[in-house]
Enzyme design. Structure first.
Site, PDB file in Angstrom:
ATOM      1  N   GLY A   1      78.582  -1.949  34.134  1.00 47.33           N
ATOM      2  CA  GLY A   1      79.916  -1.425  34.386  1.00 47.33           C
ATOM      3  C   GLY A   1      80.568  -2.047  35.616  1.00 47.33           C
ATOM      4  O   GLY A   1      81.764  -2.360  35.609  1.00 47.33           O
ATOM      5  N   SER A   2      79.799  -2.237  36.660  1.00 52.92           N
ATOM      6  CA  SER A   2      80.371  -2.771  37.901  1.00 52.92           C
ATOM      7  C   SER A   2      80.956  -4.160  37.671  1.00 52.92           C
ATOM      8  O   SER A   2      82.074  -4.460  38.103  1.00 52.92           O
ATOM      9  CB  SER A   2      79.301  -2.837  39.000  1.00 52.92           C
ATOM     10  OG  SER A   2      78.780  -1.552  39.253  1.00 52.92           O
TER      11      SER A   2
ATOM     12  N   ASN B   1      83.080  10.239  37.131  1.00 56.95           N
ATOM     13  CA  ASN B   1      81.624  10.330  37.104  1.00 56.95           C
ATOM     14  C   ASN B   1      81.069  11.490  37.922  1.00 56.95           C
ATOM     15  O   ASN B   1      79.940  11.900  37.726  1.00 56.95           O
ATOM     16  CB  ASN B   1      80.993   9.018  37.573  1.00 56.95           C
ATOM     17  CG  ASN B   1      81.595   8.494  38.844  1.00 56.95           C
ATOM     18  OD1 ASN B   1      82.806   8.258  38.920  1.00 56.95           O
ATOM     19  ND2 ASN B   1      80.791   8.308  39.855  1.00 56.95           N
TER      20      ASN B   1
ATOM     21  N   GLN C   1      81.844   6.438  31.856  1.00 59.73           N
ATOM     22  CA  GLN C   1      81.365   7.792  31.539  1.00 59.73           C
ATOM     23  C   GLN C   1      81.859   8.272  30.171  1.00 59.73           C
ATOM     24  O   GLN C   1      81.401   9.293  29.680  1.00 59.73           O
ATOM     25  CB  GLN C   1      81.841   8.782  32.615  1.00 59.73           C
ATOM     26  CG  GLN C   1      81.198   8.573  33.979  1.00 59.73           C
ATOM     27  CD  GLN C   1      79.725   8.971  34.013  1.00 59.73           C
ATOM     28  OE1 GLN C   1      79.272   9.824  33.249  1.00 59.73           O
ATOM     29  NE2 GLN C   1      78.966   8.344  34.904  1.00 59.73           N
TER      30      GLN C   1
ATOM     31  N   SER D   1      79.065   0.697  30.260  1.00 58.56           N
ATOM     32  CA  SER D   1      77.724   0.388  30.733  1.00 58.56           C
ATOM     33  C   SER D   1      76.678   1.045  29.849  1.00 58.56           C
ATOM     34  O   SER D   1      76.729   2.246  29.584  1.00 58.56           O
ATOM     35  CB  SER D   1      77.573   0.890  32.169  1.00 58.56           C
ATOM     36  OG  SER D   1      76.242   0.691  32.605  1.00 58.56           O
TER      37      SER D   1
ATOM     38  N   HIS E   1      73.442   1.822  30.231  1.00 56.34           N
ATOM     39  CA  HIS E   1      72.465   2.829  30.672  1.00 56.34           C
ATOM     40  C   HIS E   1      73.060   4.223  30.801  1.00 56.34           C
ATOM     41  O   HIS E   1      72.334   5.184  31.037  1.00 56.34           O
ATOM     42  CB  HIS E   1      71.771   2.392  31.970  1.00 56.34           C
ATOM     43  CG  HIS E   1      72.586   2.493  33.230  1.00 56.34           C
ATOM     44  ND1 HIS E   1      72.451   3.526  34.117  1.00 56.34           N
ATOM     45  CD2 HIS E   1      73.523   1.684  33.753  1.00 56.34           C
ATOM     46  CE1 HIS E   1      73.262   3.339  35.149  1.00 56.34           C
ATOM     47  NE2 HIS E   1      73.935   2.228  34.945  1.00 56.34           N
TER      48      HIS E   1
ATOM     49  N   THR F   1      72.766 -17.643  30.075  1.00 52.84           N
ATOM     50  CA  THR F   1      72.142 -17.303  28.793  1.00 52.84           C
ATOM     51  C   THR F   1      72.202 -15.788  28.602  1.00 52.84           C
ATOM     52  O   THR F   1      71.878 -15.024  29.507  1.00 52.84           O
ATOM     53  CB  THR F   1      70.688 -17.806  28.756  1.00 52.84           C
ATOM     54  OG1 THR F   1      70.728 -19.213  28.994  1.00 52.84           O
ATOM     55  CG2 THR F   1      70.030 -17.525  27.418  1.00 52.84           C
TER      56      THR F   1
ATOM     57  N   CYS G   1      75.435   6.530  44.329  1.00 55.53           N
ATOM     58  CA  CYS G   1      75.709   5.463  45.286  1.00 55.53           C
ATOM     59  C   CYS G   1      76.005   6.026  46.666  1.00 55.53           C
ATOM     60  O   CYS G   1      75.800   5.373  47.670  1.00 55.53           O
ATOM     61  CB  CYS G   1      76.890   4.620  44.824  1.00 55.53           C
ATOM     62  SG  CYS G   1      76.990   4.480  43.055  1.00 55.53           S
TER      63      CYS G   1
HETATM   64  C1  LIG Z   1      77.747   4.132  36.518  1.00 56.10           C
HETATM   65  C2  LIG Z   1      79.189   3.818  36.675  1.00 56.10           C
HETATM   66  C3  LIG Z   1      79.642   2.522  36.980  1.00 56.10           C
HETATM   67  C4  LIG Z   1      78.674   1.397  37.273  1.00 56.10           C
HETATM   68  O1  LIG Z   1      78.001   0.944  36.127  1.00 56.10           O
HETATM   69  P1  LIG Z   1      76.701   0.017  36.314  1.00 56.10           P
HETATM   70  O2  LIG Z   1      76.348  -0.411  34.946  1.00 56.10           O
HETATM   71  O3  LIG Z   1      75.661   0.884  36.939  1.00 56.10           O
HETATM   72  O4  LIG Z   1      77.119  -1.124  37.178  1.00 56.10           O
HETATM   73  C5  LIG Z   1      80.984   2.289  37.056  1.00 56.10           C
HETATM   74  N1  LIG Z   1      81.881   3.268  36.834  1.00 56.10           N
HETATM   75  C6  LIG Z   1      81.509   4.520  36.538  1.00 56.10           C
HETATM   76  C7  LIG Z   1      82.537   5.558  36.279  1.00 56.10           C
HETATM   77  C8  LIG Z   1      80.151   4.841  36.458  1.00 56.10           C
HETATM   78  O5  LIG Z   1      79.785   6.091  36.171  1.00 56.10           O
END
Ligand SMILES: *Cc1c(COP(=O)(O)O)cnc(C)c1O
Length: 395
Positions: A70-71, A151, A179, A199, A201, A237, A324
């Site tokens: 996500g970042s 989040n 989210q 993202s 995970h 890759t 974080c």
């Molecule tokens: C977790 C999160 C991110 C970051 O995602 P990553 O895959 O951990 O880099 C960004 N934005 C929101 C709203 C999140 O909850």
């Protein structure tokens, strides 16, 4: 007793994702850029994952770019729109005060590069007003970036309305939907979304992989230069097992979505009702416009950090804000943005429910939080001052 109630921080990988990844690692080890059969088989698997993911948000597969999470997707979307805007003399960006740091810190950096940023008020209920987006627009606005769902407090934003405002004024619109992808149904066409970040995970896929949706024709610059992967927009890759695991996890999450939303909303509302019985407590954010599994509370007169440690001893994994920022004593920027004062924001607790949680978990959490809050208040000097009337209660 072990209860995981921190699904906004990350989620356990689903069996379907683990199986898909293991199979991919065994069978599709080729490089998708190689022309021989083993490489082309890997390429087919990659493109199937792209199609599966695109269809979930009503995008075309060529509009999906795989990233490390996500970042990275947030950084790429925002920088791409901003730098393209600057070339046309547009250097103003609109966002909100309660974005994830992946957005806020990117905007901070752009400010040092000559951009002006307006952060919209998120109001007490944690919901942006589309008319305030419209009022903040300037002739030099190049981008609006508003998260789909927060989040920390789980509030869901009026994305379709904001998208319509942006479209009417021909301003690019990005949403951090990390989210929201999974629990909510998203249609990038109907909602006029130009860029969307997600993202893996956060929806039971592997960590370190995500995707950016970028509508065809919108500016897109690579953050990582090198080979021609991802149409030249993201070199390196491809993380094929990760991408395949993400697609499998997303498919499964979407198949269960409607039933799961109903189930989790029931658990969430029971948890909220139980925690509300604690005196001088308050729910953070709108009670209805929130993610099905999100419960965020403030308790006056205690420290969120000690609350977490004691809940951990009782087997409950929870959070006091975003992962974080915990570990630092600064109160959450999200809670400050919805108008919580420092002392109250310090006593925050985020419980985010998900796939594995049961009604029994919720009852256990309610009684554990009640016990721990009253135990901590028992020797809190702040609570003593509140009780004696030396300082007034806020909640
Ligand atoms: C977790 C999160 C991110 C970051 O995602 P990553 O895959 O951990 O880099 C960004 N934005 C929101 C709203 C999140 O909850």
């Amino acid at each position: 007793m072990s209860i995981y109630a921190d699904h906004a921080a990350t989620t356990a990988m689903s069996e379907a994702a683990i199986e898909a990844m293991t199979r991919c690692m065994r069978e599709y080890y080729g490089n998708p850029s190689s022309l021989y059969r083993i490489g082309q088989q890997a390429k087919e698997v990659l493109e199937q994952a792209r199609e599966d993911i695109a269809s979930v948000i009503h995008a075309e597969s060529r509009e999906i770019y795989f990233t490390s999470g996500g970042s990275e997707a947030d950084n790429q979307a925002i920088r791409s729109a901003a730098l393209a805007g600057k070339k046309k003399g547009k250097n103003h960006i609109i966002s909100t005060a309660f974005e994830h740091h992946a957005v806020l810190h990117t905007l901070e950096q752009l400010k040092t590069e000559g951009f002006e940023v307006t952060l919209l008020d998120v109001h007490e209920n944690g919901v942006i007003r589309p008319e305030e987006v419209e009022a903040a627009l300037r002739p030099e606005t190049c981008l609006v970036t508003v998260m789909y769902a927060n989040n920390e407090i789980g509030t869901i934003q009026p994305i379709r309305e904001i998208g319509a405002v942006c479209r009417a004024h021909q301003v690019l619109f990005h949403t951090d939907a990390v989210q929201a992808v999974g629990p909510l149904s998203i249609d990038v066409q109907a909602e006029n979304i130009d860029y969307l970040s997600a993202s893996s995970h956060k929806f039971h896929g592997p960590k370190g992989v995500g995707f950016l949706y970028a509508r065809k024709g919108v500016p897109l610059l690579p953050l990582i230069n090198g080979g021609a992967q991802e149409k030249g927009k993201r070199a390196g890759t491809e993380n094929l097992p990760g991408i395949v695991g993400m697609a499998a996890a997303l498919k499964e999450t979407v198949a269960e979505r409607d039933a799961e939303a109903i189930r989790l909303t029931g658990l969430r509302d029971r948890l909220i009702a139980g925690l509300k019985e604690i005196p001088h407590s308050a729910l953070n954010g709108d009670a209805e416009k929130r993610l099905p599994g999100n419960v965020s509370f403030c308790f006056e007169g205690i420290e969120g950090e000690s609350l977490l440690l004691l809940l951990d001893e009782k087997g409950i994994s929870a959070s006091s804000g975003s992962a974080c920022t915990s570990g630092s004593l600064d109160p959450s920027h999200v809670l400050l943005a919805i108008g919580r004062v420092h002392d109250v924001a310090h006593g925050s607790l985020r419980l985010t429910l998900g796939r594995e949680n049961t009604p029994e978990d919720v009852e256990y959490i309610i009684s554990a939080v009640k016990d721990v809050v009253s135990y901590l208040r028992g020797f809190s000097p702040v609570w003593r001052d509140l009780q004696s009337g030396k300082t007034p209660f806020i909640l």
